[in-house]
Design an enzyme around this catalytic site. Structure first.
Site, PDB file in Angstrom:
ATOM      1  N   GLU A 129       0.766  -1.242   0.015  1.00  0.00           N
ATOM      2  CA  GLU A 129       0.019   0.028   0.074  1.00  0.00           C
ATOM      3  C   GLU A 129       1.007   1.324   0.183  1.00  0.00           C
ATOM      4  O   GLU A 129       1.230   1.752   1.093  1.00  0.00           O
ATOM      5  CB  GLU A 129      -1.014  -0.137   1.525  1.00  0.00           C
ATOM      6  CG  GLU A 129      -1.593  -1.370   1.434  1.00  0.00           C
ATOM      7  CD  GLU A 129      -2.066  -1.590   2.705  1.00  0.00           C
ATOM      8  OE1 GLU A 129      -1.478  -1.257   3.591  1.00  0.00           O
ATOM      9  OE2 GLU A 129      -2.800  -2.811   3.037  1.00  0.00           O
ATOM     10  N   TYR A 162      -3.603 -19.640   7.463  1.00  0.00           N
ATOM     11  CA  TYR A 162      -4.054 -18.835   6.357  1.00  0.00           C
ATOM     12  C   TYR A 162      -4.364 -19.706   5.196  1.00  0.00           C
ATOM     13  O   TYR A 162      -3.228 -20.405   4.987  1.00  0.00           O
ATOM     14  CB  TYR A 162      -3.109 -17.647   6.159  1.00  0.00           C
ATOM     15  CG  TYR A 162      -4.014 -16.548   5.302  1.00  0.00           C
ATOM     16  CD1 TYR A 162      -4.601 -15.658   5.875  1.00  0.00           C
ATOM     17  CD2 TYR A 162      -3.648 -16.585   4.188  1.00  0.00           C
ATOM     18  CE1 TYR A 162      -5.347 -14.696   5.100  1.00  0.00           C
ATOM     19  CE2 TYR A 162      -4.403 -15.676   3.080  1.00  0.00           C
ATOM     20  CZ  TYR A 162      -5.160 -14.802   3.621  1.00  0.00           C
ATOM     21  OH  TYR A 162      -5.937 -13.875   2.940  1.00  0.00           O
TER      22      TYR A 162
END
Length: 190
Positions: A129, A162
């Site tokens: 980001e 995950y």
């Protein structure tokens, strides 16, 4: 526990920690430098009146790839998504933390807004980001060092890492800068 350079190399050599492509010169005392890939996602501010995390907005971003040998120019106040060149794969007992590079931070480049944590079991390219908080444009060169990945050992392997069906892993296996899938958090099953 944060892994040292010797522990990082041991985990990579054993095949438990995947970093592809791997360059031993990128191993630091307690992290591994990661490099910038060549693709970016830019926001289209003419298609939507606002960003709604509850809605799928497929045309919110566009994929941009600079021509070979050219940088991507990140303008002041601009926010784009990028990704690591490296494909990262973590076993069930290691987690990661992405940090920016101090030298780039001193130029006004922020590498991640909020998502610097990588869960055990994750496999994919890490989405960055990227924000320019300086008052001049910053050139981002594909292949440049963009961050450092710290690896932490869990006290025991994750029960539901995950990628397991129970966790709802929206970004497992992602390639390149992956747009938000936050709308999936609002989907209710009937």
């Amino acid at each position: 526990m944060l892994l040292s350079d010797r522990d990082l190399r041991a985990e990579i050599t054993a095949g438990r920690l995947g970093i592809e492509p791997f360059d031993d010169a990128l191993v630091q005392p307690s992290s591994v430098d990661v490099r910038l890939d060549c693709m970016f996602r830019v926001f289209n501010n003419t298609r939507y009146t606002h960003i709604d995390p509850a809605k799928q907005q497929d045309e919110l971003t566009s994929l941009v790839e600079p021509q070979d040998g050219e940088p991507f120019v990140l303008h002041p106040g601009e926010f784009v998504l990028g990704s690591t060149l490296e494909l990262i794969t973590l076993p069930d007992d290691l987690a990661g933390r992405l940090e920016g590079k101090s030298s780039l931070g001193r130029l006004g480049l922020l590498t991640h807004s909020t998502a610097g944590f990588i869960d055990p079991g994750f496999s994919g390219h890490i989405t960055l980001e990227l924000s320019n908080v300086a008052n001049l444009p910053i050139t981002l060169w594909p292949g440049m060092k963009i961050g450092q990945l710290c690896i932490l050992r869990l006290t025991s392997p994750a029960e539901h890492p995950y990628g397991s069906t129970r966790v709802g892993s929206k970004y497992q296996g992602q390639r390149g800068p992956t747009p938000s899938r936050s709308y999936q958090n609002f989907i209710t099953s009937t």
